[in-house]
Scaffold this motif. Structure first.
Motif, mmCIF file in Angstrom:
data_model
loop_
_atom_site.group_PDB
_atom_site.id
_atom_site.type_symbol
_atom_site.label_atom_id
_atom_site.label_comp_id
_atom_site.label_asym_id
_atom_site.label_seq_id
_atom_site.Cartn_x
_atom_site.Cartn_y
_atom_site.Cartn_z
ATOM 1 N N GLN A 25 0.917 5.660 0.551
ATOM 2 C CA GLN A 25 0.165 6.799 1.077
ATOM 3 C C GLN A 25 0.185 7.884 0.007
ATOM 4 O O GLN A 25 1.255 8.328 -0.410
ATOM 5 C CB GLN A 25 0.775 7.311 2.376
ATOM 6 C CG GLN A 25 -0.110 8.322 3.054
ATOM 7 C CD GLN A 25 0.365 8.635 4.458
ATOM 8 O OE1 GLN A 25 1.546 8.725 4.711
ATOM 9 N NE2 GLN A 25 -0.581 8.809 5.357
ATOM 10 N N ARG A 50 -3.028 13.241 0.365
ATOM 11 C CA ARG A 50 -3.761 12.980 1.618
ATOM 12 C C ARG A 50 -2.835 12.297 2.600
ATOM 13 O O ARG A 50 -1.918 11.595 2.201
ATOM 14 C CB ARG A 50 -4.946 12.044 1.422
ATOM 15 C CG ARG A 50 -5.864 12.312 0.318
ATOM 16 C CD ARG A 50 -6.955 11.286 0.212
ATOM 17 N NE ARG A 50 -7.697 11.077 1.451
ATOM 18 C CZ ARG A 50 -8.874 10.516 1.502
ATOM 19 N NH1 ARG A 50 -9.443 10.109 0.396
ATOM 20 N NH2 ARG A 50 -9.485 10.337 2.641
ATOM 21 N N ASP A 51 -3.126 12.440 3.864
ATOM 22 C CA ASP A 51 -2.318 11.741 4.854
ATOM 23 C C ASP A 51 -3.167 10.889 5.792
ATOM 24 O O ASP A 51 -2.692 10.423 6.813
ATOM 25 C CB ASP A 51 -1.456 12.717 5.651
ATOM 26 C CG ASP A 51 -2.284 13.714 6.447
ATOM 27 O OD1 ASP A 51 -3.528 13.620 6.467
ATOM 28 O OD2 ASP A 51 -1.664 14.588 7.074
ATOM 29 N N ASP A 52 -4.417 10.654 5.406
ATOM 30 C CA ASP A 52 -5.321 9.890 6.268
ATOM 31 C C ASP A 52 -5.733 8.546 5.679
ATOM 32 O O ASP A 52 -6.661 7.918 6.174
ATOM 33 C CB ASP A 52 -6.570 10.718 6.574
ATOM 34 C CG ASP A 52 -7.392 11.019 5.330
ATOM 35 O OD1 ASP A 52 -6.835 10.957 4.207
ATOM 36 O OD2 ASP A 52 -8.583 11.329 5.465
ATOM 37 N N THR A 53 -5.046 8.098 4.622
ATOM 38 C CA THR A 53 -5.434 6.846 3.985
ATOM 39 C C THR A 53 -4.251 6.185 3.294
ATOM 40 O O THR A 53 -3.230 6.826 3.054
ATOM 41 C CB THR A 53 -6.577 7.079 2.976
ATOM 42 O OG1 THR A 53 -7.098 5.823 2.554
ATOM 43 C CG2 THR A 53 -6.119 7.846 1.762
ATOM 44 N N TRP A 54 -4.393 4.914 2.992
ATOM 45 C CA TRP A 54 -3.410 4.145 2.225
ATOM 46 C C TRP A 54 -4.158 3.468 1.088
ATOM 47 O O TRP A 54 -5.313 3.089 1.235
ATOM 48 C CB TRP A 54 -2.742 3.113 3.121
ATOM 49 C CG TRP A 54 -1.892 3.735 4.179
ATOM 50 C CD1 TRP A 54 -2.316 4.228 5.375
ATOM 51 C CD2 TRP A 54 -0.497 3.962 4.128
ATOM 52 N NE1 TRP A 54 -1.261 4.750 6.075
ATOM 53 C CE2 TRP A 54 -0.118 4.591 5.331
ATOM 54 C CE3 TRP A 54 0.496 3.693 3.187
ATOM 55 C CZ2 TRP A 54 1.194 4.956 5.605
ATOM 56 C CZ3 TRP A 54 1.803 4.041 3.477
ATOM 57 C CH2 TRP A 54 2.139 4.667 4.671
ATOM 58 N N GLU A 55 -3.501 3.320 -0.071
ATOM 59 C CA GLU A 55 -4.151 2.775 -1.258
ATOM 60 C C GLU A 55 -3.201 1.847 -2.002
ATOM 61 O O GLU A 55 -1.994 1.882 -1.774
ATOM 62 C CB GLU A 55 -4.542 3.920 -2.209
ATOM 63 C CG GLU A 55 -5.440 4.960 -1.597
ATOM 64 C CD GLU A 55 -5.702 6.124 -2.529
ATOM 65 O OE1 GLU A 55 -5.014 6.255 -3.568
ATOM 66 O OE2 GLU A 55 -6.604 6.905 -2.226
ATOM 67 N N LEU A 114 0.845 -1.180 0.000
ATOM 68 C CA LEU A 114 0.000 0.000 0.000
ATOM 69 C C LEU A 114 0.885 1.236 0.000
ATOM 70 O O LEU A 114 1.995 1.206 0.533
ATOM 71 C CB LEU A 114 -0.915 0.027 1.231
ATOM 72 C CG LEU A 114 -1.913 -1.109 1.349
ATOM 73 C CD1 LEU A 114 -2.667 -1.007 2.672
ATOM 74 C CD2 LEU A 114 -2.889 -1.110 0.179
#
Length: 68
Positions: free
Chosen positions: A36, A40-45, A34
């Motif tokens: 980052q 954004r710094d509030d999620t991983w994809e 995953l």
């Protein structure tokens, strides 16, 4: 540099369809890679992103991964 477009004109200029592509990588133990996102710094994809006009999904995934 030109002045920014008014909001309505800008939104009207965007593509009607937005497509994306990504890739799933995993290691020998089954862990999934995953990333980052830089925006954004509030999620991983999974690695991936938006397709450019005329690109195939595989090309998009390769380009986006190289950009990460």
């Amino acid at each position: 540099m030109s002045a920014p477009l008014p909001a309505a004109e800008y939104y009207a200029s965007l593509p009607r369809v937005i497509a994306g592509a990504g890739a799933v990588f995993y290691d020998a133990t089954g862990r999934v890679l995953l990333v980052q996102p830089t925006y954004r710094d509030d999620t991983w994809e999974i690695p991936g992103g938006g397709m450019e006009e005329g690109e195939y999904p595989q090309e998009t995934a390769r380009r986006e991964i190289a950009e990460k």
